[in-house]
Design an enzyme around this catalytic site. Structure first.
Site, PDB file in Angstrom:
ATOM      1  CG  HIS A 192      -1.878  -0.863   1.527  1.00 28.97           C
ATOM      2  ND1 HIS A 192      -2.557  -1.208   0.195  1.00 28.97           N
ATOM      3  CD2 HIS A 192      -2.846  -1.285   2.141  1.00 28.97           C
ATOM      4  CE1 HIS A 192      -2.942  -2.661  -0.040  1.00 28.97           C
ATOM      5  NE2 HIS A 192      -3.730  -2.887   1.832  1.00 28.97           N
ATOM      6  CG  HIS A 247      -7.883  -0.945   2.449  1.00 24.38           C
ATOM      7  ND1 HIS A 247      -8.092  -2.196   3.692  1.00 24.38           N
ATOM      8  CD2 HIS A 247      -6.693  -1.755   2.417  1.00 24.38           C
ATOM      9  CE1 HIS A 247      -8.164  -2.399   3.249  1.00 24.38           C
ATOM     10  NE2 HIS A 247      -7.051  -2.911   3.129  1.00 24.38           N
ATOM     11  CE1 TYR A 268     -10.490  -4.151   7.525  1.00 26.58           C
ATOM     12  CE2 TYR A 268      -9.167  -2.259   6.161  1.00 26.58           C
ATOM     13  CZ  TYR A 268      -8.704  -3.468   7.267  1.00 26.58           C
ATOM     14  OH  TYR A 268      -7.416  -3.880   7.024  1.00 26.58           O
ATOM     15  CD  GLU A 318      -8.156  -4.020  -0.072  1.00 25.44           C
ATOM     16  OE1 GLU A 318      -7.193  -3.383  -1.019  1.00 25.44           O
ATOM     17  OE2 GLU A 318      -8.086  -5.284   0.852  1.00 25.44           O
TER      18      GLU A 318
END
Length: 357
Positions: A108, A182, A184, A322
């Protein structure tokens, strides 16, 4: 419910710089909050089948949580999302190194990816379709990557969807770019004592990328047919997550790139995935113009991080979808290219669309 936008302080960094939070409201309870730190999606409130609104994202209630723990909750990821093997790649015969921060690999964007920077608010729109545009300049050599980039992220909230548009303009020399968000997700509500293993999932992909012990793609795409990776038809995330399949064991669950089938809509995006939570009735579809999507089942949430409302996040508390290029693309000429030439523009358009069942 009110439609519009609000802008407030979220705290200050150690440098004294202020971090702002912008909240977009689209009516019927749909609401998204964005931080200027990491261009982070901090909250996403969505109604269930009975109209009850809940935040469906893992994250933190204060700035310290994001600064002290690099968990990527809702962050904008760059300059290269996912992993680069050994933190090394070549471009036009020149070698570049990105400091490893995930074992031997760069993850990342390396140690100081886009998620660790303060972004600037370029514009906000307070209308029927509220939006916020954030930007930052990434200098040539930042994090070990060549080329100077001007990066823009647009969050746009419609009546039933959150759109995320990512754009990067390369100013001077060839580079590699792969951006994503990203988030969740837990469709049952991030503050509820429920996991996501009973969520039903469909992914529009006939192939996935197997990985080695460092989560680097190993060989080429393999068929999902006959494996726990087959989500071509709707089934529970947890239905086969305990099987002793070599790739499930390697990833400690799902943490793999799916090579999307790519059936485009009129807007240039294709339906990549659909998730349903029967208990709440919330359903979410991911539409994207990217060739891959990383499906992650929250395998490394281990209870050591305190999130919203003091909740300790554990394995299975959330999933990630993602949209992006494939992992380690700079070292894999057989994968869709991440190259961005001088003067060229990178674009990524994704949308999370919500409904009830």
């Amino acid at each position: 419910m009110a439609v519009g936008i609000s802008r407030n302080s979220f705290g200050k960094l150690a440098s004294g710089e202020e971090v702002e939070i912008v909240t977009l409201r689209a009516g019927d309870g749909l609401e998204a909050s964005v931080l200027t730190y990491g261009a982070t999606l901090q909250a996403l409130k969505v109604p269930d089948r009975n109209g009850h609104v809940a935040d469906i994202l893992l994250g933190h209630d204060d700035l310290a949580g994001y600064v002290d723990h690099r968990s990527f909750f809702g962050a904008t990821i760059g300059r290269y999302a996912n992993r680069i093997a050994g933190g090394r790649f070549e471009l036009d015969g020149e070698a570049f190194e990105v400091a490893p921060n995930d074992g031997a690999n760069a993850l990342h964007g390396g140690e100081h990816g886009f998620d660790r920077h303060l972004w600037t608010i370029d514009a906000i729109g307070d209308g029927e379709v509220p939006f916020v545009i954030l930007s930052r300049h990434s200098a040539d050599g930042e994090g070990g990557f060549p080329g100077a980039l001007d990066v823009h992220v647009t969050y746009r909230l419609r009546a039933n969807a959150l759109e995320i548009d990512l754009r990067a303009v390369n100013g001077d020399r060839p580079t590699v770019v792969n951006l994503t968000n990203h988030a969740y997700f837990n469709l049952g509500g991030a503050l509820e004592p429920v996991d996501i293993l009973s969520h039903d999932l469909r992914i529009a992909a006939e192939r996935y990328l197997p990985i080695d012990s460092g989560s680097i793609p190993e060989g080429g795409p393999l068929p999902v047919a006959g494996t726990p990776f087959d989500f071509r038809e709707m089934r529970a995330i947890g239905a086969r997550i305990r099987e002793a399949h070599p790739q499930i064991l390697t990833g400690r669950g799902y943490d793999h790139n799916y090579c999307l089938d790519g059936r485009e809509s009129a807007e240039g995006r294709h339906l990549a995935a659909r998730v349903e939570d029967k208990a709440s009735g919330r359903a979410m579809e991911l539409w994207t113009d990217q060739p891959g999507v990383q499906f992650y089942s929250g395998n490394f949430l281990n209870g050591t991080i305190s999130g919203k409302n003091g909740r300790s996040y554990r394995m299975g508390d959330a999933f990630c979808l993602e949209p992006q290029l494939y992992p380690d693309t700079p070292n894999r000429p057989d994968f869709p290219s991440a190259r961005l030439d001088a003067g060229a523009t990178y674009r990524h358009r994704s949308a999370f669309q919500f409904s009830t069942i």
